[in-house]
Design a protein around this motif. Structure first.
Motif, mmCIF file in Angstrom:
data_model
loop_
_atom_site.group_PDB
_atom_site.id
_atom_site.type_symbol
_atom_site.label_atom_id
_atom_site.label_comp_id
_atom_site.label_asym_id
_atom_site.label_seq_id
_atom_site.Cartn_x
_atom_site.Cartn_y
_atom_site.Cartn_z
ATOM 1 N N GLY A 1 25.764 9.376 23.738
ATOM 2 C CA GLY A 1 26.639 10.223 22.932
ATOM 3 C C GLY A 1 26.139 11.639 22.748
ATOM 4 O O GLY A 1 26.730 12.418 21.992
ATOM 5 N N ALA A 2 25.046 12.000 23.433
ATOM 6 C CA ALA A 2 24.486 13.357 23.319
ATOM 7 C C ALA A 2 25.220 14.293 24.274
ATOM 8 O O ALA A 2 25.113 14.125 25.493
ATOM 9 N N THR B 1 24.405 12.305 16.739
ATOM 10 C CA THR B 1 25.410 12.545 17.773
ATOM 11 C C THR B 1 26.752 12.841 17.112
ATOM 12 O O THR B 1 27.066 12.264 16.062
ATOM 13 N N PRO B 2 27.550 13.709 17.706
ATOM 14 C CA PRO B 2 28.867 14.010 17.128
ATOM 15 C C PRO B 2 29.838 12.859 17.350
ATOM 16 O O PRO B 2 29.578 11.944 18.136
ATOM 17 N N GLY C 1 19.178 15.879 24.306
ATOM 18 C CA GLY C 1 20.514 16.318 24.699
ATOM 19 C C GLY C 1 21.409 16.703 23.551
ATOM 20 O O GLY C 1 22.624 16.850 23.722
ATOM 21 N N LEU C 2 20.823 16.923 22.369
ATOM 22 C CA LEU C 2 21.615 17.341 21.208
ATOM 23 C C LEU C 2 21.444 18.826 20.883
ATOM 24 O O LEU C 2 22.116 19.346 20.004
ATOM 25 N N PRO D 1 28.896 22.951 18.017
ATOM 26 C CA PRO D 1 29.446 22.762 16.664
ATOM 27 C C PRO D 1 28.856 21.579 15.896
ATOM 28 O O PRO D 1 28.855 21.583 14.658
ATOM 29 N N TRP D 2 28.344 20.573 16.593
ATOM 30 C CA TRP D 2 27.775 19.418 15.893
ATOM 31 C C TRP D 2 26.463 19.753 15.183
ATOM 32 O O TRP D 2 25.939 18.944 14.420
#
Length: 250
Positions: free
Chosen positions: A197-198, A168-169, A36-37, A9-10
């Motif tokens: 934060g990923a 990052t979300p 990692g995103l 969703p991010w």
């Protein structure tokens, strides 16, 4: 059908940003942000949409010949450039091969797609060769560069691409997503912190048993001041994953 933004969703904002201008999309994109995103998945989904010959919205139809070839991983209109299995860099020969690919008329799609990932893995010679493609882009082609460390790319490459930043979300959103992946809530803060934060990187760390490795390293490090053998510790850390251990130690 589960969409990209359902899964991650991010990525909704950058997805809407690009799919709202498909008819005037830049010929070269630089997708940049932490590892990692989901940038690779994003690029593949965008390629699927661009190659679709029938779609009227932001998702491929899944039924046209181009979509069927793409789903079967046999589409002649997309080329993904990555470091060879036994290498860490993308060579000039790999980039030179793109010239003959891009000059050909698309077979079943509306355009031709090239994805280079990670772009910072290109040697300087490879980057200079790609620059020629960016300066004189063949018609009906889109080049997508994916970079976790865009500062490592030559400025000449960066300046010729339209940059899309992946952020990052919020922590709450990331934790909710990790909970849906069955990550223990007691681990979430640690793996998110370690991954910057990923969410996808955090999930990978959790699946590798990051918190256990972290605790073992700390225990052995403290024991080293008494009777622990440094060589044995190093061997254990290597078995646990040298990159992971060194990253946490750093």
């Amino acid at each position: 059908m589960t969409t990209l933004t359902d899964s991650y969703p991010w990525l909704d904002a950058p997805w809407r940003q690009l799919t709202s201008q498909l008819d005037r999309l830049p010929h070269a994109l630089l997708l940049s942000g932490l590892s990692g995103l989901g940038k690779n998945r994003f690029a593949i989904e965008l390629a699927a949409r661009l190659l679709c010959a029938e779609s009227q919205d932001d998702t491929p139809c899944g039924q046209c010949k181009s979509c069927k070839l793409f789903r079967a991983k046999t589409s002649p209109d997309i080329k993904i450039v990555i470091p060879p299995e036994d290498k860490t860099s993308i060579s000039i020969d790999q980039i030179r091969e793109l010239s003959s690919f891009l000059v050909l008329t698309p077979h079943t799609a509306l355009c031709k797609i090239v994805i280079v990932t990670p772009a910072e893995a290109m040697t300087l010679q490879a980057a200079n060769s790609l620059l020629k493609q960016l300066e004189e882009p063949p018609g009906n082609s889109v080049l997508i560069l994916i970079s976790h460390q865009p500062h490592r790319l030559p400025q000449t490459i960066r300046s010729r691409c339209s940059r899309v930043e992946f952020r990052t979300p919020q922590t709450g959103e990331a934790m909710n997503w990790l909970a849906q992946q069955n990550v223990d809530r007691n681990e979430m803060a640690a793996v998110l912190s370690a991954s910057g934060g990923a969410p996808l990187a955090a999930l990978s760390l959790a699946q590798q048993g990051y918190t256990d490795i972290q605790q073992n390293i700390l225990t052995e490090l403290l024991a080293m001041s008494t009777d622990s053998n440094p060589v044995r510790c190093a061997e254990q850390w290597q078995k646990s994953g040298g990159e992971l251990a060194l990253g946490w130690f750093y």
